[in-house]
Each structure stands twice: as C-alpha cells, then as structure tokens.
Design an enzyme around this catalytic site. Structure first.
Site, mmCIF file in Angstrom:
data_model
loop_
_atom_site.group_PDB
_atom_site.id
_atom_site.type_symbol
_atom_site.label_atom_id
_atom_site.label_comp_id
_atom_site.label_asym_id
_atom_site.label_seq_id
_atom_site.Cartn_x
_atom_site.Cartn_y
_atom_site.Cartn_z
ATOM 1 N N MET A 208 38.794 81.167 36.904
ATOM 2 C CA MET A 208 39.910 81.068 37.948
ATOM 3 C C MET A 208 41.064 80.137 37.122
ATOM 4 O O MET A 208 41.911 79.473 37.808
ATOM 5 C CB MET A 208 39.312 79.749 38.809
ATOM 6 C CG MET A 208 37.919 80.104 39.271
ATOM 7 S SD MET A 208 37.589 79.333 40.944
ATOM 8 C CE MET A 208 37.420 77.701 40.045
ATOM 9 N N HIS B 293 37.285 79.708 27.783
ATOM 10 C CA HIS B 293 37.656 80.915 28.096
ATOM 11 C C HIS B 293 37.746 81.899 27.056
ATOM 12 O O HIS B 293 37.390 83.139 26.825
ATOM 13 C CB HIS B 293 38.848 81.026 28.951
ATOM 14 C CG HIS B 293 38.618 80.101 30.505
ATOM 15 N ND1 HIS B 293 39.357 79.000 30.661
ATOM 16 C CD2 HIS B 293 37.763 80.222 31.421
ATOM 17 C CE1 HIS B 293 38.923 78.590 31.745
ATOM 18 N NE2 HIS B 293 38.189 79.476 32.268
ATOM 19 N N ASP C 105 28.484 76.262 33.175
ATOM 20 C CA ASP C 105 28.065 76.067 34.693
ATOM 21 C C ASP C 105 26.778 77.012 34.568
ATOM 22 O O ASP C 105 26.585 78.053 35.137
ATOM 23 C CB ASP C 105 29.104 77.065 35.294
ATOM 24 C CG ASP C 105 30.486 76.115 35.585
ATOM 25 O OD1 ASP C 105 30.408 75.289 35.871
ATOM 26 O OD2 ASP C 105 31.442 76.856 34.750
HETATM 27 O O1 PAF Z 1 33.203 79.959 36.793
HETATM 28 C C1 PAF Z 1 34.257 79.965 37.490
HETATM 29 O O2 PAF Z 1 35.381 80.000 36.638
HETATM 30 C C2 PAF Z 1 34.063 80.763 38.814
HETATM 31 O O3 PAF Z 1 33.005 80.023 39.438
HETATM 32 C C3 PAF Z 1 33.912 82.172 38.792
HETATM 33 C C4 PAF Z 1 32.772 82.645 38.143
HETATM 34 C C5 PAF Z 1 35.117 83.016 38.096
HETATM 35 C C6 PAF Z 1 33.845 82.780 40.378
HETATM 36 O O4 PAF Z 1 35.154 82.255 41.089
#
Ligand code: PAF
Length: 273
Positions: free
Chosen positions: A27, A34, A147
């Site tokens: 996102m 990331h 997550d």
């Molecule tokens: O973890 C995230 O950043 C979001 O939940 C995802 C997997 C990109 C879905 O919008």
C-alpha cells in the site's frame, strides 16, 4: 523500470513474458520491511513486479484511509533502486467497478483477532489480493509475517481457490529499538513510540518463558498482558499456525500475536515458535 496503472495493460505485458515473476503487493509508504520483500523477490525471480495501491475496501468507516501515508515519489525511487522491473500504480477506479462479484473472508478465521476488531477488513484484503494475483499471475508472491493473519488467509485463499502461485512468507523487520516496521509507525509521537516498545518486550518475555519450557498459554498471556498494560490491548493471543486456540505451545506450530492501539494507531506484531 516501467510504471503501469492500467490492470489490463499490465496483464497483457506479463502474458508476453515467459519468465518467472516475483510479486510484492503493497500500500506504498515503502520502508525497510517492503525492501526486504522486494530483495527476496529479486533474488528468486527473473522479473519483479511491485504494486502500490491503498485499497479502500480493506478500511472500515472511520479508519485512516484518507490519512494513510502517501509517498509516491519516494516509493518510485525506492523501487527503481531495488531493481523492480514493473511498478503497478492503479487507481481505485482502475481496480473496482459497481456491483461486483465478491470474495469473503472465512466466517471464523476471518473474524477473530484483527478480524474481530475490524470486521470486514479481511474480506477487503482478500478481494484486492485476488484481483492483484489475477492481474500479475506471479510465480511467487511475497508477504510479511507481521500481518500473520492476512498471510494465513491469503495462503488459505490460494489453496482453496486452486490458484497457481507460491505464497512466500518473509520475516518481520524491526527497527534497532525492536519495534516492528510498519507504514503506520509515522503516526507515533516520541512518547507513543516509547509506549509501543512494550509490544516487542511482551513478545520477548513470552519467548523467554518458552525457552524455560513454560508452555502453558494462559501463563504466557498473563505475563504479556502485565507487560502491555496500560496500553489499549486488542488482543495478545497464543495460537497454532491454523489460528486455533491451544492450551500449550506446540514448538514448530505456534504463533504469538499482539495488537494494541497506541494513541489512535493500531500496531501489530507477532513471533513464531
Ligand atoms: O499488507 C498490505 O500492505 C495490504 O494489506 C495488501 C496485501 C497490499 C493488500 O492491500
């Protein structure tokens, strides 16, 4: 690096490439967590695709959709430096239409823990991830273990819908003070960040108990709640990796998860045993 916003154009481009594709859905507001996912995708695939899309369907009314951190220019630079081949940057109009066919999170595992505090959140996550995976058709898709419930439900979706993509879990990245990296950490004041450090402390305490062979989940939770207090605790839970209740830690099959609210910021963390 190519930047594409049209889902069909991206799908077409990738169809013409006969190479392994690693996909990192995000996102945006990219951080070291990331970058770790992207590096792993880079190592294991010939082509790397990253998506940046703040998915509206996974935010509940009153949540932080409108103020979710946006760093488009920085994200583009980070992706370029990390060797991303294609950056997918769709708008909500590109991704959604009216009166859609929907996928729903499962009734139990989608509505416990974060699913209980954010009912409907995981249906929104699965909906967008299904779309993204269908657009990109990656060989492998990379998701952070932070997550953990999201990762579990996506893995379940891919299995139950017979989708041909390997879901690759990637370890949590922490700041030097122990706080798990999250795009939402920017919301924290200095004092709130200090408070938030109770989260990794509680997980560390749990792992110390386990290392002393204290495996009783009630005892572990009691210790964690004592450390986390007086934060607003959404849950501190010890579950097996199918997200079911257990009385005793099963080494190799356990996740300890925490969600707390600090100020107005929801923070998640977990540790796997
Ligand atoms: O973890 C995230 O950043 C979001 O939940 C995802 C997997 C990109 C879905 O919008």
């Amino acid at each position: 690096m190519k930047i594409i916003s049209d889902p069909l154009a991206l799908q077409q481009d990738l169809k013409e490439i006969d190479k392994t594709v690693g996909f990192v859905p995000t996102m945006g507001a990219l951080h070291e967590g990331h970058i770790t996912l992207i590096k792993r995708a880079r190592e294991e695939n010939e082509i790397v695709v990253v998506s940046v899309f703040v998915n509206p369907t996974q935010f509940l009314a009153g949540e932080d959709l409108d103020k979710y951190p946006k760093k488009d220019d920085a994200d583009k630079k980070i992706c370029e430096l990390a060797g991303v081949d294609i950056l997918f940057f769709p708008t909500a109009e590109d991704m959604y239409s009216k009166d859609e066919v929907k996928i729903c999170a499962p009734n139990v595992r989608g509505y416990v823990l974060e699913g209980a505090t954010r009912p409907g959140h995981f249906s929104g996550v699965l909906r967008v991830v299904m779309k993204l995976l269908n657009i990109v058709s990656p060989t492998r898709a990379y998701f952070g273990k932070k997550d953990a419930q999201q990762l579990h439900l996506i893995t379940l979706m891919v299995k139950q819908f017979f989708m041909s993509v390997a879901i690759v879990p990637v370890d949590i990245v922490r700041d030097s003070d122990g706080l798990a990296l999250s795009s939402r950490n920017v919301y924290l004041s200095k004092a709130q960040r200090e408070e938030a450090l109770k989260i990794p402390k509680s997980l560390y305490a749990a792992s110390k108990l386990i290392s002393k062979n204290i495996l009783d989940t009630a005892k572990i939770k009691e210790e964690m709640y004592a450390i986390l207090a007086p934060l607003e605790i959404e849950y501190a839970e010890v579950l097996n990796r199918d997200f079911e209740m257990i009385q005793k830690v099963e080494i190799g099959n356990t996740i300890i998860l925490v969600e707390v609210i600090v100020g107005e910021t929801r923070l998640l963390d977990n540790i796997w045993f």
